[in-house]
Design a protein around this motif. Structure first.
Motif, short mmCIF file in Angstrom:
data_model
loop_
_atom_site.label_atom_id
_atom_site.label_comp_id
_atom_site.label_asym_id
_atom_site.label_seq_id
_atom_site.Cartn_x
_atom_site.Cartn_y
_atom_site.Cartn_z
N ALA A 1 0.94 -1.25 -0.08
CA ALA A 1 0.06 0.02 0.15
C ALA A 1 0.93 1.19 0.05
CB ALA A 1 -0.90 0.00 1.21
N VAL A 2 0.57 2.31 -0.88
CA VAL A 2 1.26 3.39 -1.15
C VAL A 2 0.49 4.65 -0.67
CG1 VAL A 2 2.87 4.71 -2.61
CG2 VAL A 2 2.59 2.35 -2.90
N ASP A 3 0.83 5.65 0.12
CA ASP A 3 0.09 6.78 0.50
C ASP A 3 0.93 7.86 1.19
OD1 ASP A 3 -3.15 7.29 0.59
OD2 ASP A 3 -2.12 8.64 1.94
N VAL A 4 0.60 8.95 1.09
CA VAL A 4 1.45 9.94 1.59
C VAL A 4 1.11 10.44 3.09
CG1 VAL A 4 1.63 11.50 -0.58
CG2 VAL A 4 -0.26 11.78 1.17
N ALA A 5 0.27 9.76 3.69
CA ALA A 5 -0.03 9.84 5.29
C ALA A 5 0.06 8.51 5.97
CB ALA A 5 -1.17 10.41 5.18
N ASP A 6 0.39 8.58 7.27
CA ASP A 6 0.59 7.31 7.85
C ASP A 6 -0.97 6.62 8.37
OD1 ASP A 6 3.11 7.17 8.06
OD2 ASP A 6 3.20 8.51 9.88
N SER A 7 -2.05 7.49 8.49
CA SER A 7 -3.11 7.18 8.94
C SER A 7 -3.68 5.99 8.04
CB SER A 7 -4.27 7.96 9.38
OG SER A 7 -5.27 7.62 9.92
N LEU B 1 -2.28 4.30 5.70
CA LEU B 1 -1.61 3.17 5.62
C LEU B 1 -1.40 2.24 6.99
CD1 LEU B 1 1.87 4.87 4.36
CD2 LEU B 1 0.23 3.52 3.07
N ASP B 2 -1.81 2.81 7.82
CA ASP B 2 -2.20 1.95 9.05
C ASP B 2 -3.49 1.19 8.76
OD1 ASP B 2 0.14 3.11 10.55
OD2 ASP B 2 -1.35 4.55 11.68
N ASN B 3 -4.29 2.00 8.12
CA ASN B 3 -5.71 1.14 7.76
C ASN B 3 -5.43 -0.02 6.88
OD1 ASN B 3 -7.89 2.15 9.20
ND2 ASN B 3 -8.40 3.66 7.78
N ALA B 4 -4.59 0.40 6.08
CA ALA B 4 -4.10 -0.86 5.14
C ALA B 4 -3.48 -1.88 5.70
CB ALA B 4 -3.08 -0.05 4.02
N ARG B 5 -2.44 -1.74 6.79
CA ARG B 5 -1.99 -2.89 7.38
C ARG B 5 -3.15 -3.51 8.07
NH1 ARG B 5 1.98 1.22 9.20
NH2 ARG B 5 3.87 0.75 8.38
N ARG B 6 -4.12 -2.80 8.74
CA ARG B 6 -5.15 -3.50 9.39
C ARG B 6 -6.05 -4.61 8.53
NH1 ARG B 6 -10.38 -2.33 9.71
NH2 ARG B 6 -10.00 -0.23 8.70
N LEU B 7 -5.93 -3.88 7.09
CA LEU B 7 -6.76 -4.95 6.40
C LEU B 7 -5.81 -6.02 5.69
CD1 LEU B 7 -8.50 -1.91 4.60
CD2 LEU B 7 -9.56 -3.57 5.92
N GLY B 8 -4.66 -5.99 5.99
CA GLY B 8 -3.74 -7.04 5.59
C GLY B 8 -2.47 -6.91 4.58
N ALA B 9 -2.38 -5.48 4.50
CA ALA B 9 -1.42 -5.19 3.50
C ALA B 9 -0.14 -5.75 4.21
CB ALA B 9 -1.25 -3.72 3.41
N GLN B 10 0.79 -6.25 3.36
CA GLN B 10 2.12 -6.91 3.86
C GLN B 10 3.20 -5.75 3.95
OE1 GLN B 10 2.96 -10.79 1.96
NE2 GLN B 10 5.21 -10.40 2.33
N ALA B 11 3.11 -4.86 3.14
CA ALA B 11 4.03 -3.82 3.36
C ALA B 11 3.42 -2.65 2.92
CB ALA B 11 5.23 -4.09 2.40
N VAL B 12 4.07 -1.58 3.14
CA VAL B 12 3.58 0.07 3.03
C VAL B 12 4.78 0.71 2.54
CG1 VAL B 12 1.43 -0.19 4.70
CG2 VAL B 12 3.59 0.53 5.41
N VAL B 13 4.33 1.68 2.08
CA VAL B 13 5.39 3.08 1.44
C VAL B 13 4.76 4.26 1.70
CG1 VAL B 13 6.67 3.79 -0.60
CG2 VAL B 13 6.44 1.62 -0.32
N ASN B 14 5.36 5.13 2.55
CA ASN B 14 4.89 6.46 2.69
C ASN B 14 5.85 7.38 1.81
OD1 ASN B 14 4.46 9.09 3.63
ND2 ASN B 14 4.24 8.64 5.48
N SER B 15 4.90 7.83 0.66
CA SER B 15 5.56 8.52 -0.32
C SER B 15 5.63 10.16 -0.22
CB SER B 15 4.67 8.19 -1.80
OG SER B 15 3.57 8.41 -1.64
N ALA B 16 5.40 10.46 1.04
CA ALA B 16 5.59 11.89 0.95
C ALA B 16 6.81 12.23 1.00
CB ALA B 16 5.11 12.20 2.31
N GLY B 17 6.99 13.41 0.10
CA GLY B 17 8.11 14.03 -0.14
C GLY B 17 9.02 13.19 -1.30
N SER B 18 8.53 12.20 -1.78
CA SER B 18 9.16 11.47 -2.69
C SER B 18 8.49 11.64 -4.20
CB SER B 18 9.04 9.94 -2.39
OG SER B 18 9.73 9.71 -1.35
N ASP B 19 9.39 11.37 -5.29
CA ASP B 19 8.94 11.78 -6.67
C ASP B 19 8.54 10.35 -7.22
OD1 ASP B 19 11.35 10.46 -7.20
OD2 ASP B 19 12.08 12.16 -8.38
N ALA B 20 7.90 10.14 -8.24
CA ALA B 20 7.17 9.12 -8.77
C ALA B 20 8.19 8.01 -8.74
CB ALA B 20 6.35 9.37 -10.12
N PRO B 21 9.41 8.38 -9.39
CA PRO B 21 10.35 7.22 -9.46
C PRO B 21 10.95 6.68 -8.34
CG PRO B 21 10.83 9.23 -11.27
CD PRO B 21 9.78 9.39 -10.17
#
Length: 351
Positions: A193-199, A201-221
């Motif tokens: 799961a990829v998003d710019v905010a932790d909240s 992403l926490d929901n994604a983990r709760r739903l079973g996501a195996q990994a998360v990426v906080n993309s805040a401040g990062s460009d697409a590449p």
């Protein structure tokens, strides 16, 4: 009856009295029991998508049929129903092929005509578009099916072709993104799961996501590189569930060779033509798909997964409110991440 109405783009929506809807000869009138508050409603209100004005928003709904048109054969008053947000005309070649979601003469509550932030709403081509709602599925849970869950379901199942052990990357963890996370997990996929905010992403983990990426401040590449590293070479399928040039490009670049990108998030203005790296698409034989809702014919498989508990859309609901609170809920979406941490908001109506 009462309904939420906005008179112009960006003007404050208000709860007011409006005339009763007229029943189409091929359609029905439904007493709304629940309707979702969706970012697509916000886009229309802001004028990103042109709609007739004044307008009643709302396109994710469930309720009870109260009136039936003279040409309708399959439905009677009292039926519990939901409906896709794209309603086909029932007469064209696409509807005949079961592909009502791309009908060129489609109607959409809240966009082509009055929507479901109202006590009652008229729906067209009822014999094609209405979906019977099992007694085991409540109105509030069903309200999420018409747009975000159904859209994510078809995107993941039909276009993404996600199976056990596959890596699925989901860019944007709002309503449709979190639905995709839950669906991917239910299918046995490993989800990033990829998003710019932790909240969210926490929901994604709760739903079973195996990994998360906080993309805040990062460009697409940079974001794509993080996904490729986590997945050991890239995702088998990746979805842009947000709708921006950055999330679209990141989704495409997140894929492994012969991977599948699915564009679900709406793109407007300059973002509508993102610079997709077609050299990568060609060299790695990537697939690029658009996905626009789900036709009524595909609902039985989705409803079966709800009935056996494989999917639990109620876990995506953060708040239930009354129709009087709906204008404020729509206005709150001016914040890009509004509501994503708490889950979706559903308007419940008495009945």
């Amino acid at each position: 009856m009462q309904a939420v109405v906005y008179a112009g783009y960006g003007e404050p929506p208000v709860l007011t009295d409006v005339p009763e809807p007229e029943c189409p000869s091929d359609g029905v009138v439904v007493a709304v029991r629940a309707t979702g508050v969706c970012r697509s409603d916000w886009h229309a209100w802001k004028g990103h998508e042109q709609v007739p004005l004044p307008q009643i928003p709302g396109h994710e709904l469930a309720g009870v049929v109260t009136e039936v048109g003279v040409d309708v054969t399959r439905w009677q008053p009292g039926a519990r129903v939901t409906v896709p947000f794209v309603c086909g005309c029932g007469r064209c070649e696409y509807c005949a092929a079961g592909e009502a979601q791309v009908c060129p003469h489609q109607t959409q509550p809240g966009f082509t005509g009055p929507g479901s932030y109202a006590e009652r709403v008229a729906l067209h081509a009822a014999d094609l578009n209405l979906v019977p709602l099992p007694e085991t599925v409540g109105f509030t849970a069903a309200a999420s099916l018409g747009c975000r869950v159904a859209t994510a379901f078809r995107a993941v199942m039909v276009h993404g072709r996600v199976g056990p052990g596959d890596w699925l990357a989901v860019h944007g963890c709002g309503g449709v993104g979190l639905s995709a996370v839950q669906i991917g997990v239910a299918l046995g996929a490993r989800v990033v799961a990829v998003d710019v905010a932790d909240s969210p992403l926490d929901n994604a983990r709760r739903l079973g996501a195996q990994a998360v990426v906080n993309s805040a401040g990062s460009d697409a590449p940079e974001t794509a590189a993080a996904v490729r590293e986590l997945t050991g070479g890239g995702a088998h399928a990746s979805m842009d569930a947000f709708g921006s040039a950055g999330t679209c490009i990141s989704s495409v670049r997140s894929l492994r060779r012969r991977g599948r990108h699915v564009q679900v998030g709406l793109l407007f203005g300059e973002a509508a033509t993102p610079p997709i790296p077609m050299d990568v698409v060609t060299a790695q034989e990537l697939e690029v798909h658009g996905s626009h809702g789900m036709p009524a014919r595909d609902y039985p498989q989705l409803l079966a997964m709800l009935a056996d508990g494989t999917l639990r859309p109620e876990e995506l609901i953060g708040e239930t409110i009354g129709l009087r609170q709906a204008p404020a809920a729509l206005e709150a979406m001016d914040e890009p991440t509004a509501g994503t941490g708490a889950g979706m908001t559903v308007v419940e109506l008495p009945g």
